[in-house]
Design a protein around this motif. Structure first.
Motif, PDB file in Angstrom:
ATOM      1  N   ASP A   1       0.824  -1.221   0.000  1.00 53.02           N
ATOM      2  CA  ASP A   1       0.000   0.000   0.000  1.00 53.02           C
ATOM      3  C   ASP A   1       0.852   1.263   0.000  1.00 53.02           C
ATOM      4  O   ASP A   1       0.381   2.333  -0.371  1.00 53.02           O
ATOM      5  N   ALA A   2       2.091   1.136   0.426  1.00 52.43           N
ATOM      6  CA  ALA A   2       2.964   2.319   0.481  1.00 52.43           C
ATOM      7  C   ALA A   2       3.613   2.530  -0.887  1.00 52.43           C
ATOM      8  O   ALA A   2       3.659   1.620  -1.714  1.00 52.43           O
ATOM      9  N   GLU A   3       4.094   3.767  -1.123  1.00 53.25           N
ATOM     10  CA  GLU A   3       4.895   3.991  -2.328  1.00 53.25           C
ATOM     11  C   GLU A   3       6.356   3.784  -1.961  1.00 53.25           C
ATOM     12  O   GLU A   3       6.777   4.150  -0.855  1.00 53.25           O
ATOM     13  N   VAL A   4       7.111   3.245  -2.910  1.00 53.01           N
ATOM     14  CA  VAL A   4       8.534   3.005  -2.654  1.00 53.01           C
ATOM     15  C   VAL A   4       9.348   3.694  -3.750  1.00 53.01           C
ATOM     16  O   VAL A   4       9.039   3.577  -4.942  1.00 53.01           O
TER      17      VAL A   4
ATOM     18  N   LYS B   1       4.015  -2.265  -8.791  1.00 51.22           N
ATOM     19  CA  LYS B   1       3.430  -1.041  -9.375  1.00 51.22           C
ATOM     20  C   LYS B   1       3.659   0.164  -8.472  1.00 51.22           C
ATOM     21  O   LYS B   1       3.551   1.308  -8.915  1.00 51.22           O
ATOM     22  N   ASN B   2       3.943  -0.097  -7.215  1.00 51.25           N
ATOM     23  CA  ASN B   2       4.177   0.995  -6.254  1.00 51.25           C
ATOM     24  C   ASN B   2       5.651   1.386  -6.156  1.00 51.25           C
ATOM     25  O   ASN B   2       6.054   2.098  -5.246  1.00 51.25           O
ATOM     26  N   LEU B   3       6.475   0.896  -7.102  1.00 54.55           N
ATOM     27  CA  LEU B   3       7.936   1.139  -7.030  1.00 54.55           C
ATOM     28  C   LEU B   3       8.419   2.008  -8.191  1.00 54.55           C
ATOM     29  O   LEU B   3       8.111   1.744  -9.353  1.00 54.55           O
ATOM     30  N   ARG B   4       9.192   3.069  -7.853  1.00 56.50           N
ATOM     31  CA  ARG B   4       9.793   3.950  -8.874  1.00 56.50           C
ATOM     32  C   ARG B   4      11.264   4.157  -8.524  1.00 56.50           C
ATOM     33  O   ARG B   4      11.655   4.019  -7.367  1.00 56.50           O
ATOM     34  N   TYR B   5      12.021   4.557  -9.534  1.00 57.96           N
ATOM     35  CA  TYR B   5      13.436   4.835  -9.288  1.00 57.96           C
ATOM     36  C   TYR B   5      13.798   6.256  -9.694  1.00 57.96           C
ATOM     37  O   TYR B   5      13.228   6.807 -10.641  1.00 57.96           O
ATOM     38  N   ILE B   6      14.782   6.820  -8.985  1.00 63.49           N
ATOM     39  CA  ILE B   6      15.314   8.142  -9.343  1.00 63.49           C
ATOM     40  C   ILE B   6      16.826   7.995  -9.492  1.00 63.49           C
ATOM     41  O   ILE B   6      17.491   7.421  -8.613  1.00 63.49           O
TER      42      ILE B   6
END
Ligand SMILES: C[S@@+](CC[C@H](N)C(=O)[O-])C[C@H]1O[C@@H](n2cnc3c(N)ncnc32)[C@H](O)[C@@H]1O
Length: 231
Positions: free
Chosen positions: A72-75, A102-107
């Motif tokens: 449920d959290a964004e990562v 789907k809740n995972l993004r990278y920078i």
């Protein structure tokens, strides 16, 4: 043993490939369980309001496990090495758990240059994590300034890293053990990392001198250190 810093970013392709292909899953599962234990102890359950940030995420092994454990959290995983972020994105794409990521993004960013106005960091960070990052950071001020600037008074920090061996002989013994399991590139990176790691005393002294006493530093077994708490 004197600390010998190593380059902060892991940018060489062969180094990134060796790291990515190695199996560190036992330690990673252990780390997720440790974080879970601390969250349960504080009665914290993560919801869609929450943001987890994984600093120095490398190929995303820990970021993926965080995203699956707290769906449920964004990562957000952050790394300053383009090669590592490309690997992390690729690993996410080919993962058998892709649907759960789907809740995972990278920078792609050096942690010292993180822009808080990045749209992925719009929420306040609930959990700020790193694994095997601190020893890369040449100057401890940089690491602690970053976690201070990213944290609010509710942010739980959990940072795990190698502990510097007492002497060269112990470092060489650990290197020899590593060589039975991993290839030459990873073994020499591991040895460089051991020499670049901090000691319990160095981290404790830093925390005392810099008014960071709501952070705890402790040993985890004989090889690791954990920095935990609020800043
Ligand atoms: C040993 S790897 C650990 C990767 C990952 N955390 C894991 O446990 O699998 C350290 C990572 O930190 C990254 N790193 C080191 N210094 C950094 C910095 N100043 N800013 C952003 N990333 C950094 C490196 O590029 C590398 O990908």
């Amino acid at each position: 043993m004197e600390r010998i810093p190593e380059p902060e970013l892991m940018v060489k392709k062969e180094q990134v490939i060796s790291y990515d292909e190695a199996d560190f899953s036992e330690g990673e599962v252990n780390l997720i369980n440790q974080i879970n234990h601390y969250l349960l102890k504080k009665n914290i359950s993560l919801s869609e309001k929450d943001l987890i940030v994984d600093l120095g995420c490398g190929p995303g092994n820990i970021s993926e496990k965080l995203a699956i454990k707290w769906p449920d959290a964004e990562v957000v995983g952050i790394d300053g090495s383009k090669e590592m972020i490309l690997r992390a994105e690729h690993n996410k794409e080919i993962s058998p758990n892709q649907k759960k990521l789907k809740n995972l993004r990278y920078i792609l960013s050096d942690i010292k240059d993180i822009k808080l106005n990045n749209f992925l960091l719009k929420k306040k960070i609930t959990l700020l994590v790193s694994n095997s990052l601190i020893h890369h950071i040449i100057n401890l001020d940089d690491f602690f300034n970053v976690i201070r600037s990213l944290s609010n008074n509710m942010t739980i920090n959990f940072h795990k890293d190698l502990k510097r061996p007492l002497n060269e002989k112990s470092a060489l013994e650990l290197k020899a053990k590593c060589s039975h399991k991993y290839n030459e590139i990873l073994t020499s990176d591991y040895y460089a990392s051991l020499r670049a790691s901090y000691t319990l005393k160095e981290l404790k002294d830093y925390i005392l001198k810099n008014d960071l006493s709501s952070l705890e530093v402790f040993e985890d077994g004989d090889k690791y250190l954990i920095v935990y708490g609020n800043v």
